[in-house]
Design a protein around this motif. Structure first.
Motif, mmCIF file in Angstrom:
data_model
loop_
_atom_site.group_PDB
_atom_site.id
_atom_site.type_symbol
_atom_site.label_atom_id
_atom_site.label_comp_id
_atom_site.label_asym_id
_atom_site.label_seq_id
_atom_site.Cartn_x
_atom_site.Cartn_y
_atom_site.Cartn_z
ATOM 1 N N PHE A 28 -3.099 6.871 -3.926
ATOM 2 C CA PHE A 28 -3.327 5.524 -3.277
ATOM 3 C C PHE A 28 -4.041 5.120 -3.635
ATOM 4 O O PHE A 28 -4.660 3.363 -4.108
ATOM 5 C CB PHE A 28 -2.435 5.247 -1.817
ATOM 6 C CG PHE A 28 -2.579 3.862 -1.606
ATOM 7 C CD1 PHE A 28 -1.900 2.872 -2.191
ATOM 8 C CD2 PHE A 28 -3.770 4.405 -0.324
ATOM 9 C CE1 PHE A 28 -2.284 1.378 -1.369
ATOM 10 C CE2 PHE A 28 -3.804 2.957 0.899
ATOM 11 C CZ PHE A 28 -2.659 2.064 -0.001
ATOM 12 N N LEU A 29 -5.310 5.891 -2.895
ATOM 13 C CA LEU A 29 -6.182 5.312 -2.822
ATOM 14 C C LEU A 29 -7.550 4.550 -4.204
ATOM 15 O O LEU A 29 -7.606 4.132 -4.420
ATOM 16 C CB LEU A 29 -7.859 6.406 -1.950
ATOM 17 C CG LEU A 29 -7.720 5.536 -0.638
ATOM 18 C CD1 LEU A 29 -8.284 7.473 -0.056
ATOM 19 C CD2 LEU A 29 -7.419 4.824 -0.156
ATOM 20 N N LEU A 30 -6.877 5.802 -5.549
ATOM 21 C CA LEU A 30 -6.972 5.300 -6.824
ATOM 22 C C LEU A 30 -6.070 3.498 -7.171
ATOM 23 O O LEU A 30 -6.859 3.072 -8.238
ATOM 24 C CB LEU A 30 -7.033 6.320 -7.611
ATOM 25 C CG LEU A 30 -7.627 7.821 -6.916
ATOM 26 C CD1 LEU A 30 -7.757 8.783 -8.208
ATOM 27 C CD2 LEU A 30 -9.131 7.464 -7.132
ATOM 28 N N ARG A 31 -5.194 3.483 -6.665
ATOM 29 C CA ARG A 31 -5.281 2.101 -7.138
ATOM 30 C C ARG A 31 -6.031 0.956 -6.699
ATOM 31 O O ARG A 31 -6.661 0.744 -5.807
ATOM 32 C CB ARG A 31 -3.913 2.341 -6.301
ATOM 33 C CG ARG A 31 -2.974 2.744 -6.707
ATOM 34 C CD ARG A 31 -1.559 2.741 -5.984
ATOM 35 N NE ARG A 31 -0.931 0.732 -6.444
ATOM 36 C CZ ARG A 31 -0.205 1.419 -7.349
ATOM 37 N NH1 ARG A 31 0.200 1.938 -8.007
ATOM 38 N NH2 ARG A 31 0.262 0.158 -7.743
ATOM 39 N N PRO A 32 -5.604 0.101 -7.752
ATOM 40 C CA PRO A 32 -6.913 -1.415 -7.697
ATOM 41 C C PRO A 32 -7.004 -1.923 -6.124
ATOM 42 O O PRO A 32 -7.577 -2.707 -5.843
ATOM 43 C CB PRO A 32 -6.754 -2.230 -9.201
ATOM 44 C CG PRO A 32 -5.588 -1.706 -9.354
ATOM 45 C CD PRO A 32 -5.126 -0.108 -8.921
ATOM 46 N N GLU A 33 -5.428 -2.026 -5.629
ATOM 47 C CA GLU A 33 -5.110 -2.491 -4.459
ATOM 48 C C GLU A 33 -5.499 -2.034 -3.555
ATOM 49 O O GLU A 33 -5.413 -2.253 -2.132
ATOM 50 C CB GLU A 33 -3.476 -2.899 -4.367
ATOM 51 C CG GLU A 33 -2.885 -3.580 -5.848
ATOM 52 C CD GLU A 33 -2.504 -2.783 -6.301
ATOM 53 O OE1 GLU A 33 -2.626 -1.372 -6.389
ATOM 54 O OE2 GLU A 33 -1.367 -3.189 -7.731
ATOM 55 N N ALA A 34 -5.767 -0.603 -3.531
ATOM 56 C CA ALA A 34 -6.176 -0.164 -2.552
ATOM 57 C C ALA A 34 -7.065 -0.424 -1.133
ATOM 58 O O ALA A 34 -6.348 -0.480 -0.183
ATOM 59 C CB ALA A 34 -6.193 1.515 -3.021
ATOM 60 N N SER A 35 -8.054 -0.931 -1.939
ATOM 61 C CA SER A 35 -8.888 -1.332 -0.479
ATOM 62 C C SER A 35 -8.756 -2.459 -0.269
ATOM 63 O O SER A 35 -8.659 -2.598 1.253
ATOM 64 C CB SER A 35 -10.488 -1.374 -1.809
ATOM 65 O OG SER A 35 -10.019 -2.524 -2.486
ATOM 66 N N VAL A 36 -7.669 -3.119 -0.545
ATOM 67 C CA VAL A 36 -7.517 -4.555 0.139
ATOM 68 C C VAL A 36 -6.771 -5.050 0.325
ATOM 69 O O VAL A 36 -6.682 -5.122 2.230
ATOM 70 C CB VAL A 36 -7.669 -5.690 -0.687
ATOM 71 C CG1 VAL A 36 -5.710 -5.208 -2.066
ATOM 72 C CG2 VAL A 36 -7.477 -7.123 -0.182
ATOM 73 N N ILE A 37 -5.536 -3.576 0.441
ATOM 74 C CA ILE A 37 -4.902 -3.044 1.679
ATOM 75 C C ILE A 37 -5.269 -2.604 2.577
ATOM 76 O O ILE A 37 -4.587 -2.532 3.841
ATOM 77 C CB ILE A 37 -4.307 -2.303 0.417
ATOM 78 C CG1 ILE A 37 -2.688 -3.513 -0.241
ATOM 79 C CG2 ILE A 37 -2.924 -1.583 1.820
ATOM 80 C CD1 ILE A 37 -1.670 -1.778 -1.212
#
Lengths: 338, 254
Positions: A28-37
């Motif tokens: 999950f953390l490797l997804r580009p959306e992860a940090s913003v989520i």
């Protein structure tokens, strides 16, 4: 948060068959959306903790109205950013569309055809932007900068600088934005459709290919100009649609609605959400969450009574922070060149 | 060589860009199961010839034949219908997309139904099969192409051409900027394709020794013309170099 679920479920389950909680968390953390989520969740918790009114129905309605338009605009801008273009004039199309509808209604068209006419004019503006950018090889940054001023002038001219009331009956007005959550429902619907378009259709794949490696895309037979043109038309049309929703919500058209502010909110939503400004990669879900983050910041700080000047400082810092996280997570993913 | 095995022939191809003549009456042919190497310096017209063979450029004049029948290629897509596939020097791969998306770029498999959605599962399965078929070993077809090595990327690009039913495979500098091990990977792959006997291969290259080693026939191009042609076994890097050197000397005197 709904977006979090979507992102996790749509994750690369087949890629690295990681098992266990930590494995899934890692994916999950490797997804580009992860940090913003993660940021969005933290912000919601923080504001609810510091102000019990945050997660009330009244406030969520306000919040949704602030979020909806930038998110709709972000859906278009993300597609453009992915294929290495941008539309700076979408905020002006946002203001123009309700006036086109107004004039069409005035000359005798029923409301719905008047709305369609307004959207067609917006699509035409996108087409003209595309023609100038593609056929005349003007960078879209410049083309749309010119259109920004041009369309402002047109809007002020046809409105004579005055607001007007929106036409239509109660039901239509409610559907088109007057009911509290109507705008957000439209925005979410558009997000779902655009997410599917980006991830599950040839159009989306070819948009990524056009931005990722235009030579490769062209050599594999993709008509990159057609992709760009389509995304210009899409962005202008979505911008106009967001403008119509806003006009129906307020009940009147405003020649100074939208503008560069809403365009930048749309672009910032996309970029904060993980769309690369250099093209080739992007996410619609990220754009939605990016829009939510900006909205939550605005709304949360307003509830806390922080003034508008401070707010701008915070928004600026948030964009910078998100970009740093975005770039470094991308490096972590090893998705960079070479 | 009999006409029945001839896959591709070009006769008197001329290509001009404004005042520049890139190709000045080039003829070539290649048969199924055969591999032709095209050598030459930068600007000799190799890449222009390649782009004409793939339908990317239209020749100013000249005629092409596929399986003995005259054809006029209007576009890359049109050339594809004749089984002509090219693997370009700049690797027609998109870094941000997965291996399987790259393998199916612009010929995606779609799910049945009115929405024309991508069938990711079928593409993934076919991609795995296609790579296994030509002996390319990659941990997962879900990997982004940007994360692969140069040799692996080249192998994916070749696999893509083969998977799309290439009958005439054009390779543009497939071994450029590659270490010995990486080059070995690609040479092995090319040998396996040749051994199938149903594919005609045309390769553009700079390296004389390597080209003579893996090709059946070579052709030397200089300033838009074919100046030398031979079976690979009947010539040597020294002879090729001598021809090029003679040309340089002539140019200096001229």
């Amino acid at each position: 948060m709904a977006a979090e679920k979507t992102a996790a479920a749509g994750g690369p389950a087949q890629a690295g068959p990681r098992s266990g909680l930590f494995g899934r968390l890692h994916d999950f953390l490797l997804r580009p959306e992860a940090s913003v989520i993660v940021v969005a969740v933290i912000l919601v918790i923080y504001f609810q903790f510091t102000n019990v009114n945050f997660l009330t129905n009244a406030n969520l309605e306000t919040l949704s109205q602030f979020i909806a338009a930038p998110v709709i605009i972000a859906c278009g801008e993300i597609m453009l950013l992915i294929c290495r273009e941008i539309d700076l004039s979408v905020g002006q199309v946002f203001a123009l569309a309700p006036f086109v509808m107004e004039r069409a209604y005035d000359i005798g068209l029923p409301v719905v055809p008047a709305i369609v006419a307004a959207l067609l004019v917006c699509a035409l503006i996108g087409y003209v932007i595309g023609l100038i950018t593609i056929r005349l090889s003007v960078p879209s940054f410049i083309t749309t900068l010119g259109m920004l001023f041009l369309i402002t002038g047109v809007t002020l001219t046809i409105s004579r600088g005055f607001p007007a009331n929106t036409p239509g009956g109660k039901l239509l007005t409610n559907i088109m934005g007057n009911w509290g959550y109507a705008e957000m429902v439209w925005a979410l619907g558009i997000v779902v459709v655009m997410h599917i378009v980006l991830r599950h259709t040839r159009w989306g794949l070819h948009t990524i290919a056009t931005g990722g490696n235009v030579v490769a895309a062209a050599e594999s037979g993709i008509d990159c100009d057609r992709i760009r043109m389509g995304n210009f038309i899409l962005t202008s049309t979505l911008g106009g649609f967001a403008g119509l929703l806003e006009a129906f919500r307020i009940g009147s058209t405003d020649p100074l609605a939208g503008g560069s502010n809403i365009m930048f909110l749309g672009v910032a939503s996309g970029v904060i959400g993980g769309t690369a400004i250099a093209g080739g990669t992007g996410t619609i879900i990220g754009g939605l969450v990016g829009g939510i983050v900006l909205g939550v910041l605005q709304d949360g700080f307003t509830l806390q009574g922080i003034n508008a000047f401070t707010f701008d400082i915070i928004i600026g810092a948030a964009i910078l922070l998100a970009m740093v996280a975005n770039i470094h997570l991308a490096r972590l993913r090893g998705a960079g060149q070479g | 060589m009999s006409a029945s095995t001839e896959a591709l022939r070009a006769e008197g191809i001329v290509k001009t860009f404004g005042h520049v003549t890139a190709l000045d009456g080039v003829s070539m042919h290649v048969a199924r199961g055969e591999m032709l190497g095209i050598l030459g310096d930068n600007g000799a017209g190799k890449s222009t010839l390649m782009k004409i063979l793939t339908g990317y450029h239209r020749p100013t004049s000249g005629q092409m034949f596929v399986n003995g029948a005259p054809v006029s290629l209007g576009s890359v897509d049109h050339a594809r219908t004749f089984g002509i596939e090219c693997v370009y020097q700049d690797l027609a791969l998109v870094n941000g997309l997965s291996i399987y998306h790259n393998l199916f770029l612009n010929r995606e498999i779609l799910r049945p139904g009115p929405f024309r959605l991508l069938d990711h599962r079928a593409m993934r399965r076919h991609a795995e099969a296609a790579l296994a078929d030509i002996g390319v070993n990659i941990p997962s077809v879900d990997l982004e192409v940007g994360a692969l090595s140069g040799g692996q990327r080249q192998a994916i690009a070749v696999a893509r051409a083969v998977a799309s039913n290439a009958r005439i495979l054009l390779l543009d500098e497939p071994l450029a900027a590659m270490g010995a091990r990486e080059a070995g990977l690609i040479i092995g792959l090319i040998e396996r394709l040749k051994a199938r006997g149903d594919i005609a291969i045309v390769m553009i290259a700079h390296n004389y020794a390597q080209t003579l080693e893996i090709c059946d026939r070579v052709m030397l191009m200089q300033h838009g013309e074919v100046t030398f042609e031979s079976r690979a076994a009947e010539t040597s890097p020294t002879e090729l170099l001598e021809i090029v050197r003679r040309e340089y000397r002539a140019a200096r005197v001229g």
